[in-house]
Design a protein around this motif. Structure first.
Motif, PDB file in Angstrom:
ATOM      1  N   CYS A 428      62.512 -92.705 -51.623  1.00  0.00           N
ATOM      2  CA  CYS A 428      63.505 -92.764 -50.915  1.00  0.00           C
ATOM      3  C   CYS A 428      64.701 -92.802 -51.820  1.00  0.00           C
ATOM      4  CB  CYS A 428      63.772 -93.910 -49.787  1.00  0.00           C
ATOM      5  SG  CYS A 428      63.366 -95.224 -50.775  1.00  0.00           S
ATOM      6  N   CYS A 433      62.076-100.148 -53.281  1.00  0.00           N
ATOM      7  CA  CYS A 433      60.866 -99.557 -53.267  1.00  0.00           C
ATOM      8  C   CYS A 433      60.195 -99.304 -54.729  1.00  0.00           C
ATOM      9  CB  CYS A 433      60.933 -98.324 -52.665  1.00  0.00           C
ATOM     10  SG  CYS A 433      61.227 -98.403 -50.787  1.00  0.00           S
ATOM     11  N   CYS A 459      59.081 -91.792 -47.763  1.00  0.00           N
ATOM     12  CA  CYS A 459      58.795 -92.469 -48.992  1.00  0.00           C
ATOM     13  C   CYS A 459      57.561 -93.006 -48.867  1.00  0.00           C
ATOM     14  CB  CYS A 459      59.977 -93.551 -49.012  1.00  0.00           C
ATOM     15  SG  CYS A 459      59.657 -94.759 -50.506  1.00  0.00           S
ATOM     16  N   CYS A 461      56.425 -95.887 -50.056  1.00  0.00           N
ATOM     17  CA  CYS A 461      56.675 -97.078 -50.096  1.00  0.00           C
ATOM     18  C   CYS A 461      57.112 -97.628 -48.823  1.00  0.00           C
ATOM     19  CB  CYS A 461      57.359 -97.591 -51.044  1.00  0.00           C
ATOM     20  SG  CYS A 461      57.066 -99.465 -51.449  1.00  0.00           S
ATOM     21  N   CYS A 462      58.209 -97.265 -48.348  1.00  0.00           N
ATOM     22  CA  CYS A 462      58.826 -97.974 -47.257  1.00  0.00           C
ATOM     23  C   CYS A 462      58.835 -96.743 -45.804  1.00  0.00           C
ATOM     24  CB  CYS A 462      60.151 -98.170 -47.308  1.00  0.00           C
ATOM     25  SG  CYS A 462      61.403 -96.790 -47.836  1.00  0.00           S
TER      26      CYS A 462
END
Ligand SMILES: [Zn+2]
Length: 476
Positions: A428, A433, A459, A461-462
């Protein structure tokens, strides 16, 4: 007994770190010095560095740069002029506080890099657009007070070149940044047979004081990444802090646009970890100090040494060739030449002489080839080219086998645990992240590759909207 001692290095799949230590010491590349984290580069290691340096220096000059030399010491006040720069480097700076018995009025830092020295000099010599571009490079040593060190990979003192250039426009500086990254990539791929991925560093990983940093990243045998060369667009940050201004074509004063770029002895560590095997070093012919080693067989027999020396004489103008005529056993010499990564071993004994032949043995594959005397030179040149190419292809295959994509953190962890290597994943753009991925997996963002792929909209991660694909890996 001595034979055993040459042979004994740790198996690389058992303990890669110990294998590395064994290779750098037993192939006689380095010795440890009495200062923690410093190394002595021995003749064999230094000859490899000189070959890399010569190839790179030629390209630096071909692209219009001039070599200069800056002082080793930087006054503290000078180092502090550019805020981001000093913040980035302060924790690793070594200081000189005394001259003889006398305490200095101002501390002097031993250069960790020379941006500020160049900046101060450029301020004095650049006045007009006619003075631009300034394309300087220096070959030097620098000191960075590292906490954990390993020969070549991370040492308190290392050798490198640092390019520092000044340009009229932003576009010129950008072009230079790209051009020098490409020079580094070429040296890695063509000379060192190490495939690289080109990309941009994230804000978090970029050089302290740079507008942006471009990097080439390579993958080692154990699946860890190694940053192999960086090229920074410094924008006008240093120029504004140091007052490097020139009268432009409209007669107005403006700051110059700058770049800097560096390539270090670290690359020797990369070369060892990309190509080496359980027998020791494997050197790409382009950098091998000795490309061919002649080993006489039954050298006490009449005519053998004479024939070996005659071969040496006839070949030495076309190839870097050595001869081991010591009284050690051939088996010992074979092991030694393998440990040192010499690309081709040439064996010549009484029977070969009788048949007008020699035997060539490739270090990369172990293949033995009988060659008639008339074809030796041609065959050696063909083999050297082939070995260089084969090493690159093997490294590329290895990297491809250890590159995976992930669209969520579960996949990310899974792939990383499975084979280490490069993980491609969408990001992102937020440092939170990046930090979290590092905390969860120990992998860092290696680069935002120039060759982008759209793996997903989110993303890794998030789960929020992704901006770019990043290559992640555990790294040296
Ligand atoms: Zn995110």
């Amino acid at each position: 007994m001595t034979k055993k001692m040459v042979e004994k290095i740790t198996n690389m799949d058992e303990d890669f770190a110990q294998w590395y230590t064994d290779v750098v010491t037993k192939a006689e590349l380095i010795d440890y010095s009495s200062v923690r984290g410093s190394m002595i580069i021995r003749p064999y290691g230094f000859a490899i560095w000189e070959n890399i340096k010569d190839a790179l220096d030629a390209e630096i000059k071909e692209t219009g740069h001039e070599n200069v030399y800056m002082p080793l010491l930087i006054p503290e006040s000078l180092l502090q002029k550019e805020k981001d720069h000093i913040e980035g480097f302060a924790p690793e700076v070594a200081w000189v506080t005394h001259g003889g018995d006398e305490k200095l009025a101002e501390r002097l830092c031993i250069r960790p890099t020379s941006e500020v020295l160049f900046a101060e000099h450029y301020k004095n010599i650049i006045h007009s657009y006619r003075d631009l571009p300034k394309l300087y490079n220096q070959w030097a040593n620098v000191i960075r007070w590292e906490k954990t060190t390993r020969p070549f990979l991370r040492t308190l003192e290392f050798l490198w070149q640092e390019g520092h250039t000044c340009h009229e426009t932003e576009e010129d500086a950008h072009e230079e940044t790209v051009k020098m990254l490409n020079v580094y990539a070429d040296i890695c791929e063509r000379v060192l047979a190490i495939p690289v991925i080109k990309g941009r560093k994230t804000e978090k990983e970029k050089f302290a004081g740079a507008k942006y940093t471009y990097t080439i990243e390579s993958l080692m045998h154990d699946g860890k990444a190694l940053q192999s060369g960086t090229s920074h667009n410094l924008g006008t940050g240093f120029a504004e802090a140091f007052g490097i201004e020139f009268l432009n074509r409209e007669g107005k004063l403006q700051p110059v646009h700058q770049t800097s770029w560096g390539f270090t002895t670290r690359i020797i560590g990369a070369m060892i970890m990309v190509h080496g095997d359980d027998k020791g070093l494997v050197l790409p012919p382009e950098v091998a100090p000795t490309q061919v080693l002649i080993v006489p067989i039954a050298q006490h027999k009449e005519g053998v040494l004479d024939a070996a020396y005659e071969l040496h004489r006839s070949l030495k103008s076309s190839v870097r060739i050595g001869i081991d005529a010591s009284d050690k056993k051939p088996g010992w010499k074979f092991n030694e030449s393998e440990m040192k990564g010499i690309p081709i071993r040439l064996e010549i004994g009484p029977k070969d002489i009788e048949e007008n032949k020699v035997v060539l043995v490739r270090r990369d594959t172990g293949e033995k080839i009988q060659v008639e005397n008339a074809n030796i030179e041609m065959e050696i040149n063909r083999l050297l080219t082939d070995i260089q190419e084969n090493l690159f292809q093997k490294a590329l295959e290895h990297r491809n086998n250890k590159t995976a994509s992930a669209v969520n953190m579960e996949e990310f962890q899974e792939q990383l645990t499975l084979h280490g290597g490069f993980i491609k994943a969408m990001w992102c753009g937020k440092q939170a992240c990046e930090d979290q991925i590092k905390e969860l997996t120990q992998a860092t963002s290696r680069c935002i590759p120039f060759e982008q792929e759209n793996l997903s909209e989110e993303c890794v991660c998030c789960g929020q909207k992704a901006e770019e694909m990043v290559i992640w890996a555990k790294a040296y």
